[in-house]
Design a protein around this motif. Structure first.
Motif, PDB file in Angstrom:
ATOM      1  N   ASN A 118      13.357  11.583   4.915  1.00 14.31           N
ATOM      2  CA  ASN A 118      13.304  11.602   3.468  1.00 14.31           C
ATOM      3  C   ASN A 118      11.875  11.495   2.952  1.00 14.31           C
ATOM      4  O   ASN A 118      10.954  11.164   3.694  1.00 14.31           O
ATOM      5  CB  ASN A 118      14.164  10.472   2.900  1.00 14.31           C
ATOM      6  N   ASN A 119      11.717  11.788   1.675  1.00 13.07           N
ATOM      7  CA  ASN A 119      10.400  11.658   1.041  1.00 13.07           C
ATOM      8  C   ASN A 119      10.041  10.187   0.955  1.00 13.07           C
ATOM      9  O   ASN A 119      10.879   9.346   0.655  1.00 13.07           O
ATOM     10  CB  ASN A 119      10.425  12.256  -0.370  1.00 13.07           C
ATOM     11  N   GLN A 120       8.807   9.878   1.191  1.00 12.66           N
ATOM     12  CA  GLN A 120       8.338   8.495   1.139  1.00 12.66           C
ATOM     13  C   GLN A 120       7.337   8.351   0.002  1.00 12.66           C
ATOM     14  O   GLN A 120       6.635   9.296  -0.349  1.00 12.66           O
ATOM     15  CB  GLN A 120       7.679   8.102   2.467  1.00 12.66           C
ATOM     16  N   PHE A 121       7.264   7.170  -0.556  1.00 13.36           N
ATOM     17  CA  PHE A 121       6.338   6.900  -1.642  1.00 13.36           C
ATOM     18  C   PHE A 121       5.960   5.428  -1.588  1.00 13.36           C
ATOM     19  O   PHE A 121       6.577   4.645  -0.868  1.00 13.36           O
ATOM     20  CB  PHE A 121       6.950   7.241  -3.004  1.00 13.36           C
ATOM     21  N   VAL A 122       4.958   5.062  -2.372  1.00 10.07           N
ATOM     22  CA  VAL A 122       4.482   3.685  -2.412  1.00 10.07           C
ATOM     23  C   VAL A 122       4.394   3.256  -3.870  1.00 10.07           C
ATOM     24  O   VAL A 122       3.860   3.992  -4.706  1.00 10.07           O
ATOM     25  CB  VAL A 122       3.088   3.556  -1.750  1.00 10.07           C
ATOM     26  N   LEU A 123       4.928   2.078  -4.179  1.00 11.96           N
ATOM     27  CA  LEU A 123       4.813   1.475  -5.493  1.00 11.96           C
ATOM     28  C   LEU A 123       4.367   0.034  -5.313  1.00 11.96           C
ATOM     29  O   LEU A 123       4.765  -0.618  -4.345  1.00 11.96           O
ATOM     30  CB  LEU A 123       6.157   1.488  -6.230  1.00 11.96           C
ATOM     31  N   ASN A 124       3.605  -0.488  -6.238  1.00 15.18           N
ATOM     32  CA  ASN A 124       3.170  -1.882  -6.203  1.00 15.18           C
ATOM     33  C   ASN A 124       3.900  -2.661  -7.285  1.00 15.18           C
ATOM     34  O   ASN A 124       3.872  -2.276  -8.449  1.00 15.18           O
ATOM     35  CB  ASN A 124       1.658  -1.989  -6.433  1.00 15.18           C
ATOM     36  N   PHE A 125       4.563  -3.757  -6.892  1.00 19.37           N
ATOM     37  CA  PHE A 125       5.294  -4.591  -7.825  1.00 19.37           C
ATOM     38  C   PHE A 125       4.785  -6.018  -7.760  1.00 19.37           C
ATOM     39  O   PHE A 125       4.377  -6.490  -6.701  1.00 19.37           O
ATOM     40  CB  PHE A 125       6.791  -4.605  -7.483  1.00 19.37           C
ATOM     41  N   PRO A 126       4.839  -6.742  -8.873  1.00 21.03           N
ATOM     42  CA  PRO A 126       4.462  -8.158  -8.853  1.00 21.03           C
ATOM     43  C   PRO A 126       5.551  -8.989  -8.183  1.00 21.03           C
ATOM     44  O   PRO A 126       6.657  -8.493  -7.926  1.00 21.03           O
ATOM     45  CB  PRO A 126       4.329  -8.508 -10.345  1.00 21.03           C
TER      46      PRO A 126
END
Length: 148
Positions: free
Chosen positions: A3-11
């Motif tokens: 699958n497509n991968q992504f990166v997000l930054n969360f507190p």
């Protein structure tokens, strides 16, 4: 399939609760699917049987006419697993669901497939093969896959 991968930054205070839905064939007027829920950060000492028991209890309380038909321990992708099959009737047609709980420490992969009585027999082997093909990937596996 990768699958497509992504990166997000969360507190702090945010938690991922990934759910994937895979569309399957239509049969007898029913569009089938396979849903994957990923539960991360499960304690390494977690008891898979207790985890499944709590999920079954929740299903019994939330689904109309819930009936557990089978439950068995298995091994999927070299990991401890439990497979359950149950039926419930949300309307006029009884539905059957098969769930696969796969504990790849520290994660539990929960697959849910929905069937009607006919397709429980005809599509179950196909769904079993898909679920048993589960393989987790790490950075090395991705590099090996794309650069060979």
């Amino acid at each position: 399939m990768i699958n497509n991968q992504f990166v997000l930054n969360f507190p702090d205070g945010w938690k991922e609760s990934t759910v994937y839905t895979f569309e399957g064939p239509e049969d007898s007027g029913v569009k089938h699917n396979l849903v994957l829920m990923i539960d991360h950060d499960i304690d390494k000492k977690a008891d898979l049987e207790a985890y499944v028991a709590s999920r079954i209890e929740h299903l019994g309380q939330s689904l109309p006419s819930f009936e557990l038909l089978s439950k068995k321990a298995s091994l999927i992708s070299d990991s401890q697993a439990v497979e359950i099959v149950y039926t419930y009737t949300p309307g006029t047609i009884p539905l059957f669901q098969k769930q696969y709980y796969i504990h790849k420490v520290p994660t539990i992969f929960l697959f849910t497939a929905t069937f009607i009585k006919k397709t429980l027999r005809t599509l179950e082997p196909e769904i079993d093969a898909i679920v048993h093909s589960l393989n987790t990937i790490d950075e090395k596996n991705v590099v090996d896959h794309f650069y060979k």
